[in-house]
Design a protein around this motif. Structure first.
Motif, mmCIF file in Angstrom:
data_model
loop_
_atom_site.group_PDB
_atom_site.id
_atom_site.type_symbol
_atom_site.label_atom_id
_atom_site.label_comp_id
_atom_site.label_asym_id
_atom_site.label_seq_id
_atom_site.Cartn_x
_atom_site.Cartn_y
_atom_site.Cartn_z
ATOM 1 N N PHE A 247 -3.916 -7.176 9.982
ATOM 2 C CA PHE A 247 -2.787 -7.413 9.082
ATOM 3 C C PHE A 247 -2.099 -6.106 8.709
ATOM 4 O O PHE A 247 -0.861 -6.005 8.770
ATOM 5 N N LEU A 248 -2.875 -5.098 8.326
ATOM 6 C CA LEU A 248 -2.288 -3.824 7.910
ATOM 7 C C LEU A 248 -1.534 -3.165 9.069
ATOM 8 O O LEU A 248 -0.497 -2.518 8.857
ATOM 9 N N HIS A 249 -2.063 -3.310 10.272
ATOM 10 C CA HIS A 249 -1.372 -2.742 11.435
ATOM 11 C C HIS A 249 0.041 -3.310 11.547
ATOM 12 O O HIS A 249 1.014 -2.552 11.706
ATOM 13 N N TYR A 250 0.174 -4.625 11.460
ATOM 14 C CA TYR A 250 1.502 -5.229 11.615
ATOM 15 C C TYR A 250 2.348 -5.098 10.352
ATOM 16 O O TYR A 250 3.576 -4.961 10.452
ATOM 17 N N ARG A 251 1.711 -5.098 9.192
ATOM 18 C CA ARG A 251 2.495 -4.925 7.962
ATOM 19 C C ARG A 251 3.213 -3.589 7.959
ATOM 20 O O ARG A 251 4.362 -3.478 7.492
ATOM 21 N N PHE A 252 2.566 -2.560 8.472
ATOM 22 C CA PHE A 252 3.153 -1.214 8.433
ATOM 23 C C PHE A 252 3.500 -0.708 9.831
ATOM 24 O O PHE A 252 3.567 0.501 10.060
ATOM 25 N N LEU A 253 3.750 -1.626 10.747
ATOM 26 C CA LEU A 253 4.080 -1.239 12.122
ATOM 27 C C LEU A 253 5.311 -0.359 12.187
ATOM 28 O O LEU A 253 5.381 0.581 12.983
ATOM 29 N N LYS A 254 6.290 -0.627 11.348
ATOM 30 C CA LYS A 254 7.531 0.161 11.325
ATOM 31 C C LYS A 254 7.491 1.278 10.284
ATOM 32 O O LYS A 254 8.423 2.070 10.202
ATOM 33 N N GLN A 255 6.417 1.308 9.492
ATOM 34 C CA GLN A 255 6.264 2.331 8.448
ATOM 35 C C GLN A 255 4.824 2.866 8.464
ATOM 36 O O GLN A 255 4.113 2.772 7.458
ATOM 37 N N PRO A 256 4.386 3.408 9.578
ATOM 38 C CA PRO A 256 2.977 3.813 9.691
ATOM 39 C C PRO A 256 2.552 4.854 8.657
ATOM 40 O O PRO A 256 1.381 4.901 8.263
ATOM 41 N N ASP A 257 3.503 5.656 8.184
ATOM 42 C CA ASP A 257 3.163 6.669 7.189
ATOM 43 C C ASP A 257 2.848 6.053 5.827
ATOM 44 O O ASP A 257 2.226 6.701 4.970
ATOM 45 N N GLN A 258 3.248 4.782 5.607
ATOM 46 C CA GLN A 258 2.983 4.127 4.337
ATOM 47 C C GLN A 258 1.719 3.272 4.348
ATOM 48 O O GLN A 258 1.321 2.742 3.307
ATOM 49 N N GLU A 259 1.090 3.141 5.495
ATOM 50 C CA GLU A 259 -0.136 2.338 5.562
ATOM 51 C C GLU A 259 -1.260 3.039 4.806
ATOM 52 O O GLU A 259 -1.471 4.245 4.970
ATOM 53 N N PRO A 260 -1.980 2.315 3.950
ATOM 54 C CA PRO A 260 -3.074 2.935 3.194
ATOM 55 C C PRO A 260 -4.106 3.551 4.140
ATOM 56 O O PRO A 260 -4.561 2.902 5.075
ATOM 57 N N LYS A 261 -4.453 4.808 3.872
ATOM 58 C CA LYS A 261 -5.439 5.491 4.720
ATOM 59 C C LYS A 261 -6.863 5.130 4.306
ATOM 60 O O LYS A 261 -7.770 5.084 5.139
ATOM 61 N N HIS A 262 -7.049 4.875 3.016
ATOM 62 C CA HIS A 262 -8.365 4.489 2.510
ATOM 63 C C HIS A 262 -8.173 3.369 1.492
ATOM 64 O O HIS A 262 -7.303 3.462 0.620
#
Length: 333
Positions: A296-311
């Motif tokens: 889910f997180l991969h596709y939620r932030f597919l266009k905004q990878p820098d905003q995906e939670p790292k931890h």
């Protein structure tokens, strides 16, 4: 040439899920297939802003169609045996927004596929459109496997008419979270005839759960006597897969899920039994227990990878308790 497109149903409450779904469609189905988002209600400010940045995505705005299906649902459910109880008739109509998915039959696409917003697309859907050359409804779910008493139609009542043997009714059971169909089905006269059977002939009693769009959809597809196909009943074993995030085991290969047994490709991952708030909190970096959350997180932030939670951060006990109480309170209301 027949027009083809996709539909989903959303409001701002499922904002994070809608973004993930749209991104998964772009990555795994097509980057230019037209998509119409049906408004669940009037809370659509955020999703409207998101749609503006996606040239192939638009908001469904045929309010006459929306009103037609809402009126139909209210009239049918008012005639339901459960509604005849005096205290229940005073309850406000619930889940009316879910019935808006039926506007797909009035929309612009000759052939279409509908995805619930709590889904991720995992593969192309050419096989669904191919089936629609032969069938009027195409499904991919295991509703027909549910034990008697939990099925979308009352099997005993549906078979008492003599119109259908129980085996036929059971094999035609399906959910409403993912389906393919065609424009023009359930037009005015056909829907009027079905409404007369539901209300005047009291066949609404075949539908065991009050105000359930999926259960009503089962009645409509059965009583319309149109041909339908369910991939889970396909004679080709390669087409029979799971789809539920909290029930079926899958294998992740490059952020695409496959059925664990035989590595069979699945049409979509369905996050049923999770709340929109789970995905909202997960998207903010909270450690929420969701199966296949990394997908889910991969596709939620597919266009905004820098905003995906790292931890992911653990949620403290008071917060967990407060949310649990809130969920129980909402269910009681």
């Amino acid at each position: 040439m027949q027009s083809r497109g996709l539909y989903t149903l959303a409001n701002d409450r499922v904002y994070d899920q809608l973004i993930a779904l749209l991104n998964s469609i772009e990555a795994n189905v097509s980057s230019n297939i037209p998509i119409l988002v049906i408004p669940f209600d009037h809370q659509i400010e955020r999703i409207t802003q998101e749609i503006e940045f996606r040239p192939n995505v638009k908001l469904f705005q045929d309010w006459n169609s929306i009103q037609r299906w809402e009126d139909f649902a209210r009239q049918v459910w008012t005639a339901h045996p459960i509604a005849q109880s005096q205290w229940l008739t005073r309850l406000p109509a619930k889940n009316i927004g879910l019935h808006r998915k039926f506007v797909t039959f009035d929309g612009p696409f000759d052939q279409f596929v509908f995805y619930d917003a709590d889904s991720l697309a995992m593969k192309p859907i050419d096989d669904i459109f191919e089936k629609l050359n032969t069938y009027d409804f195409v499904f991919n779910d295991w509703e027909h496997n549910k034990p008697e008493g939990q099925t979308a139609l009352d099997l005993a009542l549906a078979t008492q008419t003599g119109c259908y043997p129980e085996t036929q009714v059971r094999t035609k059971l399906h959910c409403s979270s993912f389906f393919g169909s065609k424009r023009g089905i359930f037009a005015e006269q056909e829907l009027l005839a079905l409404k007369q059977k539901l209300i005047d002939c009291q066949e609404v009693s075949w539908v065991p759960r009050w105000w359930d769009d999926a259960f009503l959809f089962n009645y409509l597809t059965l009583r319309s006597d149109r041909p339908q196909f369910n991939f889970t009943l396909s004679p080709n074993a390669q087409e029979r897969t799971g789809n539920c995030a909290d029930a079926d085991p899958f294998v992740n290969i490059n952020n695409v899920l496959y059925n664990e047994q035989g590595l069979k490709p699945i049409h979509r991952l369905h996050y049923m039994n999770y709340s929109p708030e789970d995905f909202c909190c997960l998207s903010k970096g909270e450690d929420i227990d969701v199966c296949y959350r990394e997908i889910f997180l991969h596709y939620r932030f597919l266009k905004q990878p820098d905003q995906e939670p790292k931890h992911l951060q653990a949620v403290n006990f008071p917060t967990q308790l407060g949310r649990y109480i809130q969920k129980i309170s909402q269910k009681l209301r």
